[in-house]
Design a protein around this motif. Structure first.
Motif, PDB file in Angstrom:
ATOM      1  N   VAL A   1      -1.292   0.153   8.492  1.00 35.24           N
ATOM      2  CA  VAL A   1      -2.194  -0.281   7.682  1.00 35.24           C
ATOM      3  C   VAL A   1      -2.078   0.329   6.161  1.00 35.24           C
ATOM      4  O   VAL A   1      -2.231  -0.313   5.233  1.00 35.24           O
ATOM      5  CB  VAL A   1      -3.770  -0.160   8.245  1.00 35.24           C
ATOM      6  N   GLY A   2      -1.942   1.659   6.240  1.00 43.37           N
ATOM      7  CA  GLY A   2      -1.691   2.278   4.970  1.00 43.37           C
ATOM      8  C   GLY A   2      -0.362   1.920   4.340  1.00 43.37           C
ATOM      9  O   GLY A   2      -0.643   1.583   2.908  1.00 43.37           O
ATOM     10  N   ALA A   3       0.798   1.586   5.083  1.00 39.05           N
ATOM     11  CA  ALA A   3       1.623   0.933   4.384  1.00 39.05           C
ATOM     12  C   ALA A   3       1.593  -0.520   3.723  1.00 39.05           C
ATOM     13  O   ALA A   3       2.226  -0.583   2.593  1.00 39.05           O
ATOM     14  CB  ALA A   3       3.069   1.026   5.385  1.00 39.05           C
ATOM     15  N   ALA A   4       0.763  -1.051   4.178  1.00 36.71           N
ATOM     16  CA  ALA A   4       0.443  -2.585   3.876  1.00 36.71           C
ATOM     17  C   ALA A   4      -0.531  -2.413   2.436  1.00 36.71           C
ATOM     18  O   ALA A   4      -0.357  -3.107   1.496  1.00 36.71           O
ATOM     19  CB  ALA A   4      -0.219  -3.576   4.965  1.00 36.71           C
ATOM     20  N   VAL A   5      -1.529  -1.536   2.552  1.00 36.13           N
ATOM     21  CA  VAL A   5      -2.112  -1.281   1.280  1.00 36.13           C
ATOM     22  C   VAL A   5      -1.507  -0.611   0.078  1.00 36.13           C
ATOM     23  O   VAL A   5      -1.596  -1.084  -0.746  1.00 36.13           O
ATOM     24  CB  VAL A   5      -3.516  -0.279   1.730  1.00 36.13           C
ATOM     25  N   LEU A   6      -0.486   0.272   0.405  1.00 36.31           N
ATOM     26  CA  LEU A   6       0.425   0.774  -0.636  1.00 36.31           C
ATOM     27  C   LEU A   6       1.481  -0.329  -1.226  1.00 36.31           C
ATOM     28  O   LEU A   6       1.622  -0.362  -2.351  1.00 36.31           O
ATOM     29  CB  LEU A   6       1.123   2.071  -0.100  1.00 36.31           C
ATOM     30  N   ALA A   7       1.862  -1.256  -0.102  1.00 38.00           N
ATOM     31  CA  ALA A   7       2.680  -2.279  -0.662  1.00 38.00           C
ATOM     32  C   ALA A   7       2.106  -3.016  -1.773  1.00 38.00           C
ATOM     33  O   ALA A   7       2.602  -3.335  -2.792  1.00 38.00           O
ATOM     34  CB  ALA A   7       3.330  -3.062   0.613  1.00 38.00           C
ATOM     35  N   VAL A   8       0.653  -3.512  -1.365  1.00 40.43           N
ATOM     36  CA  VAL A   8       0.071  -4.236  -2.393  1.00 40.43           C
ATOM     37  C   VAL A   8      -0.268  -3.376  -3.715  1.00 40.43           C
ATOM     38  O   VAL A   8      -0.117  -4.149  -4.714  1.00 40.43           O
ATOM     39  CB  VAL A   8      -1.089  -4.856  -1.954  1.00 40.43           C
ATOM     40  N   ALA A   9      -0.412  -2.391  -3.599  1.00 41.90           N
ATOM     41  CA  ALA A   9      -0.802  -1.395  -4.697  1.00 41.90           C
ATOM     42  C   ALA A   9       0.545  -1.537  -5.829  1.00 41.90           C
ATOM     43  O   ALA A   9       0.076  -1.083  -6.887  1.00 41.90           O
ATOM     44  CB  ALA A   9      -1.100   0.068  -4.258  1.00 41.90           C
ATOM     45  N   GLN A  10       1.526  -1.701  -5.212  1.00 43.45           N
ATOM     46  CA  GLN A  10       2.711  -1.770  -6.208  1.00 43.45           C
ATOM     47  C   GLN A  10       2.501  -2.749  -7.309  1.00 43.45           C
ATOM     48  O   GLN A  10       3.477  -2.654  -8.081  1.00 43.45           O
ATOM     49  CB  GLN A  10       4.140  -1.730  -5.390  1.00 43.45           C
ATOM     50  N   VAL A  11       1.987  -3.869  -6.828  1.00 45.98           N
ATOM     51  CA  VAL A  11       1.922  -4.955  -7.861  1.00 45.98           C
ATOM     52  C   VAL A  11       0.445  -4.970  -8.406  1.00 45.98           C
ATOM     53  O   VAL A  11      -0.147  -6.099  -8.777  1.00 45.98           O
ATOM     54  CB  VAL A  11       2.377  -6.283  -7.397  1.00 45.98           C
ATOM     55  N   SER A  12      -0.277  -3.991  -8.302  1.00 48.06           N
ATOM     56  CA  SER A  12      -1.702  -3.749  -9.117  1.00 48.06           C
ATOM     57  C   SER A  12      -1.597  -4.010 -10.335  1.00 48.06           C
ATOM     58  O   SER A  12      -0.746  -3.658 -11.091  1.00 48.06           O
ATOM     59  CB  SER A  12      -2.378  -2.762  -8.376  1.00 48.06           C
ATOM     60  N   PRO A  13      -2.886  -4.257 -10.987  1.00 51.62           N
ATOM     61  CA  PRO A  13      -2.697  -4.284 -12.742  1.00 51.62           C
ATOM     62  C   PRO A  13      -3.190  -2.894 -13.548  1.00 51.62           C
ATOM     63  O   PRO A  13      -3.029  -3.177 -14.304  1.00 51.62           O
ATOM     64  CB  PRO A  13      -3.936  -5.377 -12.693  1.00 51.62           C
TER      65      PRO A  13
END
Length: 229
Positions: A162-174
């Motif tokens: 779950v942590g990796a998934a959240v961090l994955a999406v955070a890489q394309v955050s605004p």
């Protein structure tokens, strides 16, 4: 004409390539020793910082920025995904160890971090050239969080996934994430070095402290860090 590798690569590029070697080694080692793999990931972060220092001292080359981006994808994108895969397969099974659908699910979850790391790097290289524009969480920060969390004792496969998934999406955050300044890099480097050489000393003090620092930067860096540098 040829590649003329020796003439076109600088000392900073050599450091960058060392980062690639250590990052690749971490991915290989993960299948045998996750603890050591996490330490090698953090060592890659240290080498990446040394690469940046060398580049700022005028030792970069024309190909340096591209080499750095590619290496970051290897060490801080693909390797963390391999790390997550090994952690998750310990509970759910990996390739050849579980039902096909389970295998696909495990690989898909584990690959998210690498995929978003590639997307961020491609978008950053294409659309953002200014020092003031650094949208999305750096993949190196995500790698630090995953590695230090594991070394700090956060090893449950579901939590890591779950942590990796959240961090994955955070890489394309605004949100724009600044590069840590000189006053921050030194102390962080000391803590990272401690997590690499003595991760279990004094109740896992170094990785736990680095985990806290990285979480604070993840949450507060885009809004508050600029004022202090």
């Amino acid at each position: 004409m040829g590649f003329r590798v020796q003439r076109r690569l600088s000392r900073a590029d050599a450091v960058t390539l060392c980062n690639a070697v250590v990052g690749f080694a971490a991915g290989v080692v993960a299948f045998a020793d996750l603890h050591l793999a996490a330490r090698l990931v953090l060592l890659s972060v240290i080498i990446d910082a040394l690469d940046g220092i060398a580049a700022r001292n005028g030792e970069s080359s024309d190909v340096g920025p591209l080499l750095d981006s590619i290496t970051d994808v290897v060490s801080f994108g693909v390797t963390p995904s391999l790390f997550v895969y090994v952690v998750v397969r310990s509970s759910y099974g990996g390739v050849g160890e579980s039902a096909p659908l389970v295998t696909v699910a495990v690989v898909a979850v584990a690959s998210l971090y690498a995929v978003f790391s590639i997307i961020r790097t491609a978008f950053y290289t294409t659309y953002f050239d200014g020092a003031e524009e650094r949208p999305g969480m750096p993949n190196s920060l995500g790698a630090i969080l995953l590695a230090t969390a594991y070394l700090a004792g956060v090893t449950h496969p579901a939590v890591i996934a779950v942590g990796a998934a959240v961090l994955a999406v955070a890489q394309v955050s605004p949100f724009d994430y600044p590069k840590p300044g000189v006053r921050t890099v030194g102390p962080m480097g000391v803590v990272l070095f401690g997590a690499v050489v003595a991760p279990t000393a004094v109740g896992r003090a170094a990785p736990r402290l680095m985990l806290v620092i990285a979480l604070l930067f993840l949450a507060l860096g885009p809004r508050y860090y600029w004022a202090g540098e």
